[in-house]
Write a protein that holds these residues in place. Sequence first.
Motif, PDB file in Angstrom:
ATOM      1  N   ALA A 178     -53.198  53.156 -84.667  1.00  0.00           N
ATOM      2  CA  ALA A 178     -52.021  52.511 -84.088  1.00  0.00           C
ATOM      3  C   ALA A 178     -51.614  53.195 -82.784  1.00  0.00           C
ATOM      4  O   ALA A 178     -51.857  54.391 -82.605  1.00  0.00           O
ATOM      5  N   PRO A 179     -50.980  52.454 -81.870  1.00  0.00           N
ATOM      6  CA  PRO A 179     -50.497  53.067 -80.626  1.00  0.00           C
ATOM      7  C   PRO A 179     -49.546  54.222 -80.923  1.00  0.00           C
ATOM      8  O   PRO A 179     -48.738  54.146 -81.858  1.00  0.00           O
ATOM      9  N   GLU A 180     -49.629  55.268 -80.143  1.00  0.00           N
ATOM     10  CA  GLU A 180     -48.889  56.498 -80.421  1.00  0.00           C
ATOM     11  C   GLU A 180     -47.381  56.283 -80.477  1.00  0.00           C
ATOM     12  O   GLU A 180     -46.688  56.835 -81.332  1.00  0.00           O
ATOM     13  N   TYR A 181     -46.842  55.472 -79.570  1.00  0.00           N
ATOM     14  CA  TYR A 181     -45.391  55.290 -79.521  1.00  0.00           C
ATOM     15  C   TYR A 181     -45.001  53.852 -79.840  1.00  0.00           C
ATOM     16  O   TYR A 181     -44.089  53.284 -79.241  1.00  0.00           O
ATOM     17  N   HIS A 182     -45.694  53.268 -80.800  1.00  0.00           N
ATOM     18  CA  HIS A 182     -45.423  51.888 -81.210  1.00  0.00           C
ATOM     19  C   HIS A 182     -44.019  51.761 -81.777  1.00  0.00           C
ATOM     20  O   HIS A 182     -43.570  52.592 -82.567  1.00  0.00           O
ATOM     21  N   GLU A 183     -43.313  50.717 -81.383  1.00  0.00           N
ATOM     22  CA  GLU A 183     -41.974  50.461 -81.904  1.00  0.00           C
ATOM     23  C   GLU A 183     -42.022  49.268 -82.845  1.00  0.00           C
ATOM     24  O   GLU A 183     -42.693  48.282 -82.589  1.00  0.00           O
ATOM     25  N   GLY A 184     -41.286  49.352 -83.940  1.00  0.00           N
ATOM     26  CA  GLY A 184     -41.252  48.266 -84.906  1.00  0.00           C
ATOM     27  C   GLY A 184     -42.328  48.418 -85.963  1.00  0.00           C
ATOM     28  O   GLY A 184     -43.147  49.347 -85.927  1.00  0.00           O
ATOM     29  N   PRO A 185     -42.372  47.490 -86.929  1.00  0.00           N
ATOM     30  CA  PRO A 185     -43.348  47.566 -88.018  1.00  0.00           C
ATOM     31  C   PRO A 185     -44.783  47.446 -87.491  1.00  0.00           C
ATOM     32  O   PRO A 185     -45.056  46.710 -86.545  1.00  0.00           O
ATOM     33  N   VAL A 233     -62.997  55.977 -92.744  1.00  0.00           N
ATOM     34  CA  VAL A 233     -62.978  54.710 -92.011  1.00  0.00           C
ATOM     35  C   VAL A 233     -61.764  54.685 -91.086  1.00  0.00           C
ATOM     36  O   VAL A 233     -60.623  54.882 -91.531  1.00  0.00           O
ATOM     37  N   ASN A 234     -62.006  54.433 -89.807  1.00  0.00           N
ATOM     38  CA  ASN A 234     -60.925  54.296 -88.828  1.00  0.00           C
ATOM     39  C   ASN A 234     -61.009  52.921 -88.188  1.00  0.00           C
ATOM     40  O   ASN A 234     -62.085  52.498 -87.752  1.00  0.00           O
ATOM     41  N   VAL A 235     -59.870  52.231 -88.129  1.00  0.00           N
ATOM     42  CA  VAL A 235     -59.835  50.828 -87.715  1.00  0.00           C
ATOM     43  C   VAL A 235     -59.000  50.668 -86.446  1.00  0.00           C
ATOM     44  O   VAL A 235     -57.864  51.160 -86.385  1.00  0.00           O
ATOM     45  N   PRO A 236     -59.535  49.994 -85.425  1.00  0.00           N
ATOM     46  CA  PRO A 236     -58.752  49.744 -84.209  1.00  0.00           C
ATOM     47  C   PRO A 236     -57.503  48.920 -84.517  1.00  0.00           C
ATOM     48  O   PRO A 236     -57.483  48.138 -85.481  1.00  0.00           O
ATOM     49  N   TYR A 237     -56.496  49.073 -83.688  1.00  0.00           N
ATOM     50  CA  TYR A 237     -55.262  48.303 -83.878  1.00  0.00           C
ATOM     51  C   TYR A 237     -55.394  46.966 -83.161  1.00  0.00           C
ATOM     52  O   TYR A 237     -55.033  46.829 -81.989  1.00  0.00           O
ATOM     53  N   CYS A 238     -55.928  46.006 -83.884  1.00  0.00           N
ATOM     54  CA  CYS A 238     -56.119  44.666 -83.307  1.00  0.00           C
ATOM     55  C   CYS A 238     -56.301  43.671 -84.449  1.00  0.00           C
ATOM     56  O   CYS A 238     -56.430  44.059 -85.614  1.00  0.00           O
TER      57      CYS A 238
END
Length: 255
Positions: A130-137, A167-172
Amino acid sequence: MHILVTNDDGVYAPGLLALVKELRKIGKVSIVAPDRNWSASGHVKTLSRPLRVKEITLADGSLAMACDGAPSDCVALSVMGLLDEPIEMVVSGINPNANLGHDVTYSGTVTAAMEAAIWDLPSVAVSLDAPEYHEGPLDYATAAIVGANVAKIVWEKKLPKNILLNVNVPYCSMDKLKGFRITRQGLRVYRDELVRREDPHGRPYYWIGGEAPTGVPEEGTDIGALSRCYVSITPLSLDLTAYDFKEMLSGWEFD
């Protein structure tokens, strides 16, 4: 197939429930997870105090067991008889941040899967980049589907003794994934800093601060795969022996 689901973010973490919902499509699921956040806890075995477990209800009505021990404690208790039915597989996650390179030695998500491998159970750790500074759920849908698919294949193909999958999954979204890559651990770059402060009585205390870690996106590594929007699947071994160095070390005179 009876699957144990655990994590290191706590039993109420949304990533755990997203993973449970997908895993129920392939087998029976039991949930035993920490009652609080154990991120970066590493491989813990609690021996100095009793462990307490209580039954709780999750947001979707699922029953779960909340333990005041570490993620690896949750696995050990479950295998040793906490649950009525024997565990056949362990899936740990979904961690909201990727576990790459040397992260695996710190990660409670990964070390829960390591504990399962010690008990000769097939195990998978699932993390979301996930993006480091993601806001919200966060949206765990893709990582949950990927985690369940990997678990299904592991059950069908089996894993060698003392091996687990990280296992590491891209945030998309699923349609944006480019595919899967079998990878090795990459080079994680940490920028930790010591932050010294004083309490109201003038006594010093310390935080480990600094910027979020980055990594070298080298081809063939977990970091490289994620940077190109591929799912990274890294087989990890419980045998940490440095075989390349072992022969050289035997030539040193320790007597």
